[in-house]
Design a protein around this motif. Sequence first.
Motif, PDB file in Angstrom:
ATOM      1  N   TYR A   1    -126.969  29.466 -62.983  1.00 18.19           N
ATOM      2  CA  TYR A   1    -125.830  29.901 -62.180  1.00 18.19           C
ATOM      3  C   TYR A   1    -124.526  29.758 -62.956  1.00 18.19           C
ATOM      4  CZ  TYR A   1    -122.304  30.272 -58.582  1.00 18.19           C
ATOM      5  OH  TYR A   1    -121.191  30.643 -57.858  1.00 18.19           O
ATOM      6  N   ASP A   2    -123.738  30.779 -62.939  1.00 21.77           N
ATOM      7  CA  ASP A   2    -122.542  30.822 -63.753  1.00 21.77           C
ATOM      8  C   ASP A   2    -121.367  31.265 -62.896  1.00 21.77           C
ATOM      9  OD1 ASP A   2    -120.967  30.740 -65.976  1.00 21.77           O
ATOM     10  OD2 ASP A   2    -121.524  32.762 -66.645  1.00 21.77           O
ATOM     11  N   GLY A   3    -120.833  30.337 -62.108  1.00 22.16           N
ATOM     12  CA  GLY A   3    -119.712  30.684 -61.236  1.00 22.16           C
ATOM     13  C   GLY A   3    -118.481  29.901 -61.650  1.00 22.16           C
ATOM     14  N   THR A   4    -117.547  29.756 -60.719  1.00 24.07           N
ATOM     15  CA  THR A   4    -116.336  28.981 -61.000  1.00 24.07           C
ATOM     16  C   THR A   4    -116.711  27.550 -61.401  1.00 24.07           C
ATOM     17  OG1 THR A   4    -115.580  30.168 -59.039  1.00 24.07           O
ATOM     18  CG2 THR A   4    -114.002  28.682 -60.099  1.00 24.07           C
ATOM     19  N   ASN A   5    -117.622  26.969 -60.639  1.00 21.54           N
ATOM     20  CA  ASN A   5    -118.130  25.636 -60.968  1.00 21.54           C
ATOM     21  C   ASN A   5    -119.643  25.723 -61.168  1.00 21.54           C
ATOM     22  OD1 ASN A   5    -115.584  24.146 -60.254  1.00 21.54           O
ATOM     23  ND2 ASN A   5    -116.074  25.106 -58.281  1.00 21.54           N
ATOM     24  N   ASP A   6    -120.153  24.968 -62.121  1.00 14.67           N
ATOM     25  CA  ASP A   6    -121.608  24.874 -62.250  1.00 14.67           C
ATOM     26  C   ASP A   6    -122.184  24.124 -61.051  1.00 14.67           C
ATOM     27  OD1 ASP A   6    -121.659  26.202 -64.568  1.00 14.67           O
ATOM     28  OD2 ASP A   6    -121.876  24.440 -65.872  1.00 14.67           O
ATOM     29  N   ILE A   7    -123.471  24.328 -60.836  1.00 18.70           N
ATOM     30  CA  ILE A   7    -124.169  23.524 -59.830  1.00 18.70           C
ATOM     31  C   ILE A   7    -124.771  22.320 -60.548  1.00 18.70           C
ATOM     32  CG2 ILE A   7    -126.101  23.461 -58.226  1.00 18.70           C
ATOM     33  CD1 ILE A   7    -125.689  26.519 -57.849  1.00 18.70           C
ATOM     34  N   ASN A   8    -124.422  21.136 -60.037  1.00 21.98           N
ATOM     35  CA  ASN A   8    -124.905  19.890 -60.628  1.00 21.98           C
ATOM     36  C   ASN A   8    -126.263  19.513 -60.069  1.00 21.98           C
ATOM     37  OD1 ASN A   8    -123.960  18.001 -62.475  1.00 21.98           O
ATOM     38  ND2 ASN A   8    -121.985  17.941 -61.363  1.00 21.98           N
ATOM     39  N   LEU A   9    -127.281  19.390 -60.904  1.00 20.79           N
ATOM     40  CA  LEU A   9    -128.615  19.012 -60.422  1.00 20.79           C
ATOM     41  C   LEU A   9    -128.903  17.559 -60.783  1.00 20.79           C
ATOM     42  CD1 LEU A   9    -130.931  22.059 -61.273  1.00 20.79           C
ATOM     43  CD2 LEU A   9    -130.723  20.921 -59.068  1.00 20.79           C
ATOM     44  N   MET A  10    -129.247  16.725 -59.793  1.00 21.94           N
ATOM     45  CA  MET A  10    -129.506  15.312 -60.046  1.00 21.94           C
ATOM     46  C   MET A  10    -130.870  14.932 -59.497  1.00 21.94           C
ATOM     47  SD  MET A  10    -126.551  14.386 -61.301  1.00 21.94           S
ATOM     48  CE  MET A  10    -125.360  13.128 -60.914  1.00 21.94           C
ATOM     49  N   PHE A  11    -131.830  14.731 -60.375  1.00 23.60           N
ATOM     50  CA  PHE A  11    -133.148  14.299 -59.910  1.00 23.60           C
ATOM     51  C   PHE A  11    -133.235  12.765 -59.938  1.00 23.60           C
ATOM     52  CE2 PHE A  11    -133.803  18.686 -61.184  1.00 23.60           C
ATOM     53  CZ  PHE A  11    -134.490  19.171 -60.079  1.00 23.60           C
ATOM     54  N   ASP A  12    -134.348  12.232 -59.415  1.00 17.69           N
ATOM     55  CA  ASP A  12    -134.555  10.767 -59.389  1.00 17.69           C
ATOM     56  C   ASP A  12    -133.414  10.043 -58.669  1.00 17.69           C
ATOM     57  OD1 ASP A  12    -136.986  10.769 -61.040  1.00 17.69           O
ATOM     58  OD2 ASP A  12    -135.652  11.428 -62.651  1.00 17.69           O
ATOM     59  N   HIS A  13    -132.830  10.699 -57.685  1.00 15.80           N
ATOM     60  CA  HIS A  13    -131.774  10.074 -56.883  1.00 15.80           C
ATOM     61  C   HIS A  13    -132.232  10.012 -55.433  1.00 15.80           C
ATOM     62  CE1 HIS A  13    -129.098  10.438 -60.274  1.00 15.80           C
ATOM     63  NE2 HIS A  13    -128.078   9.976 -59.575  1.00 15.80           N
ATOM     64  N   LYS A  14    -132.499   8.806 -54.966  1.00 18.73           N
ATOM     65  CA  LYS A  14    -132.977   8.640 -53.595  1.00 18.73           C
ATOM     66  C   LYS A  14    -131.820   8.169 -52.715  1.00 18.73           C
ATOM     67  CE  LYS A  14    -136.432   5.914 -51.060  1.00 18.73           C
ATOM     68  NZ  LYS A  14    -137.152   6.958 -50.321  1.00 18.73           N
ATOM     69  N   LEU A  15    -131.503   8.954 -51.688  1.00 21.12           N
ATOM     70  CA  LEU A  15    -130.385   8.590 -50.803  1.00 21.12           C
ATOM     71  C   LEU A  15    -130.718   7.319 -50.027  1.00 21.12           C
ATOM     72  CD1 LEU A  15    -127.621   9.451 -49.515  1.00 21.12           C
ATOM     73  CD2 LEU A  15    -128.975  10.432 -47.662  1.00 21.12           C
ATOM     74  N   VAL A  16    -129.812   6.355 -50.071  1.00 22.76           N
ATOM     75  CA  VAL A  16    -130.039   5.085 -49.385  1.00 22.76           C
ATOM     76  C   VAL A  16    -129.103   4.940 -48.190  1.00 22.76           C
ATOM     77  CG1 VAL A  16    -129.955   2.577 -49.625  1.00 22.76           C
ATOM     78  CG2 VAL A  16    -130.844   3.981 -51.495  1.00 22.76           C
ATOM     79  N   LYS A  17    -127.875   5.438 -48.351  1.00 25.60           N
ATOM     80  CA  LYS A  17    -126.887   5.190 -47.302  1.00 25.60           C
ATOM     81  C   LYS A  17    -125.751   6.201 -47.402  1.00 25.60           C
ATOM     82  CE  LYS A  17    -124.330   1.449 -45.255  1.00 25.60           C
ATOM     83  NZ  LYS A  17    -123.460   0.321 -45.510  1.00 25.60           N
TER      84      LYS A  17
END
Lengths: 471, 471
Positions: free
Chosen positions: B123-139
């Motif tokens: 994807y090549d827009g105004t902002n890139d899309i940041n992909l973050m794996f191995d991130h488990k939402l805790v709170k």
Amino acid sequence: MTESVGIIGAGLVGCLAALAFAKRGYRVTLFDYRADPRDEATTDRNLRSINLAISSRGISSLEFVDDEVAKRALRDIIPMKGRMIHDSSGRQESQIYGLFGEAINSIDRGLLNNNLLDELDKYDGTNDINLMFDHKLVKIDFGEKQQECLFATTNYGMKTYDFDFVVGCDGAYSATRYQMQKQVRLNYAQEYIDCCYIELYIPPSPEYNSEFNGPFAIAPDHLHIWPRDEFMLIALPNADGSFTSTFFGSWALVESLVPSKNKVEEFLLANFPDAMELMGIENAVRSFMDHPKGALMCVECNPYHASGGRAIILGDAAHSMVPFYGQGMNCGFEDVKVLMKLLDKNKNRTEVFEQYSKQRHEDLVAIVTLAKNNYKEMSHDVTSKMFLMRKKLDGVLGKVLKGKWLPLYTMVSFRDDIAYHKAIEISRKQTAILKLLQAIIIVAISASGYKAFGYFSRLFKRLSALQKHST
Amino acid sequence: MTESVGIIGAGLVGCLAALAFAKRGYRVTLFDYRADPRDEATTDRNLRSINLAISSRGISSLEFVDDEVAKRALRDIIPMKGRMIHDSSGRQESQIYGLFGEAINSIDRGLLNNNLLDELDKYDGTNDINLMFDHKLVKIDFGEKQQECLFATTNYGMKTYDFDFVVGCDGAYSATRYQMQKQVRLNYAQEYIDCCYIELYIPPSPEYNSEFNGPFAIAPDHLHIWPRDEFMLIALPNADGSFTSTFFGSWALVESLVPSKNKVEEFLLANFPDAMELMGIENAVRSFMDHPKGALMCVECNPYHASGGRAIILGDAAHSMVPFYGQGMNCGFEDVKVLMKLLDKNKNRTEVFEQYSKQRHEDLVAIVTLAKNNYKEMSHDVTSKMFLMRKKLDGVLGKVLKGKWLPLYTMVSFRDDIAYHKAIEISRKQTAILKLLQAIIIVAISASGYKAFGYFSRLFKRLSALQKHST
């Protein structure tokens, strides 16, 4: 070998469960995330209480666990034999609950809880009951034989305890239930009803004398209701001559009033003039604005246990209900009785927990639904002519057909031998008959003119007199 | 100022939501608790997949977000124009889905997910899309302006990110939803249906040649069903000539079979002889015993957002449904379209989230219910004569009254312009008419004897021929 049980939650149901298990020889440890409510340092009230009305199911369950404890724990209850309806002009009308003088009983939740905790401290059986406050359940690792419970404690960091099984009595937001969901396929539903509640207070009347236990500002032998369709106020007596009062209304209403002192004052004076005289308008307005706003949530789930007899949930953790039938605690106490009766018959815990879930489910669904429906009855129906006519007929039939015709309220509140779901079944049939009778009476009146009206009216008066006479 | 959004869950719906927000100028960060599924090291499959059937709602929503992406992401789909019913003796019968040749489309979930992740990388827009794996939402700490999200990461310990708002696309067991429950009074229900599923596999036929893309072992343009009332087997084609097959049956049945290799073999051979020939009985038995046993859970909740435009949940996090209508992913994609359309009209996020919850609720309730009911249709009704007669009548009317009479399946799967709840409303009316017609036909036949029977039968055949001709 004596088995060990960890009971989570030292509220009313947790305390009764602890006593019941201890008396059956289990090694009991009872945990609560709060500090000991009996410590002087921790007695700031949460200002969000609704007085409890303990009735037949609650009392008989307490007695089933321990007759003597029941007597001592319930020494401060105040019988309420009916509802007192306050209309907008301050007129009062009594509606009697029982057909034969039965009453429900007002008690402060905190007081009853402390009484029960004192009983646990005094308990002198094969094993003492271990009380652990400031222990917040964080996790349960369910194992074949042992259930490893991890707690966050206030003073000792994280601590682990092992038990043969766990009993969750930790209320509507139960952490035990949440942990169980990782082990069982648990059907679960929570539903908020659009109703906010606020605790208010009626102080003892200036003439109140504790020696004579009176006079009260309003009748102490009634549950007082100010029904106003979309909202209502109730008040239940306390042993010190005061009343704990609760306002119920939609969130939109409360949120539209609370920001403005003037609006709150205007609203309270316009709708509850007599109650405001008792509370003092200044105090009432301040409480209405400052006291925490409580939400009402129903919880239903199924099953109530984890497989292999590893865990079970009782009370609000399994069936949180709205407070409009006064059955929340009664039903939780009955949970303990039902479970103990099964355990007394069969020592295999795995089987007993399964039986409990199967047997108890339809009763719990029934009472959660009944409680939800009773909001309409309390806030509105009690002022409807058709409803009151049916209610009267219902009472008359209940008296005349003694034991063969049982009003729903009687079955739920005064007949612990009739299961909740049975009570609903019976009531459905009776309601159909009542509506038919009512229709016949109305048609007869309009068809036969004044003569018939006179006849029915006399008949009705006579029957009503018969009812009034004996309450 | 560009607003920042944290999207939780990089599954199908999360990816589409990320693209849609990015194209509207938001700064997007997309998190997933798993490793990147495209890494070679992490490609062990979970052996618990059911092939997806993407249809009109899913495709049009993808196209709504990005026409070009839709084309590329869907390059591997295989159209299925009907159900192929396999009876116990191995006889096959085709039941066409659409009235005018419409098809649903088989695709492997993993493949589609990887395609979409690739698109986000590109994807090549105004902002890139940041992909973050191995991130488990805790709170999530919800604030007036910023939502502070705490993650447990595999390599960097606990990490915190702030966003203007959060979008939860983290599936049936959504952590976002759980966090939202602390901020909103969220009605919530989860219900397990007594059905376990097991992934099985039909390999490409020995003659399969990828150059000619054939021949397939069984028709690739059908969704195959082996309906057996209390349980069933299905199979959906893959682009490599194989079929992903899934067994569905009660937990009691599965638990009674699995411990014994002999029992499993006997069961499979007795009920699915033709399928066993395709799978190889040895492989089928091993998979049946060893593959993880999936549970099926329905989730419903309301509302779908936290106040102040702080958070919203989409896809399975908001409405997990059983897979029997093939609408789970289609509905999740449609969530994104519905939300974007509202955002395109109104920049006030607080208002848009509220509108979304209000507008979307009845459609989500409708499809969750439809999916639940369709299990009976797939596993049983498809073999019932009365059902098939109505289905035929339904199809005939659909053709004759083009556009004025729409079979339910057509509306749900091929008409994304008709909202789910509308489809149910229309279908209810049509079903009543169908049942009446059917009754008239049956009465007519039995009342008028063979003559009438001959007449209706000829009429019916002619109408059926008309239908068959054009599919």
